[in-house]
Design a protein around this motif. Structure first.
Motif: not given
Length: 119
Positions: A21-31
């Protein structure tokens, strides 16, 4: 298999679901990232775009020889440079997992399963 971190106050167990979940949330912040894709095989050539509540379904956490490997299945936005988006996601996920949890991530692999045109 939960990860175990030892501190001066005791032990902390972190499940793979939490890391995903943390990895997915971090990825979604990327342009350039539209969203996470399902890890399942493509159905009829169409990848399934997952919502924010299903972040961990597009992320696979593996432990190989005491090293942490993360696979992200993503869908990118049309018109973006895929290699640049993938590199930014890799860097962001490694940084966030190291900063938030204190984990050393060995590899972050990106699997681009589709390109979407944003309207």
């Amino acid at each position: 298999m939960p990860l175990q971190l030892s501190t001066e106050l005791g032990k902390v167990l972190i499940t793979d679901e939490c890391v995903a979940v943390i990895a997915g949330s971090a990825a979604l912040e990327c342009y350039g990232l539209v969203g996470m894709a399902s890890r399942k095989q493509l159905k009829d050539g169409i990848s399934e775009l997952l919502g924010r509540d299903n972040l961990s379904r597009g992320v696979e956490v593996r432990h190989e020889q005491d090293r942490l490997h993360i696979d992200l299945h993503i869908i990118v936005s049309y018109g973006t440079k895929i290699s640049e988006v993938a590199h930014n996601i890799q860097t962001k996920v490694k940084y966030v997992l190291n900063d938030v949890i204190g984990l050393e991530v060995d590899q972050v692999q990106i699997f681009v399963q589709g390109v979407r045109v944003l309207k």
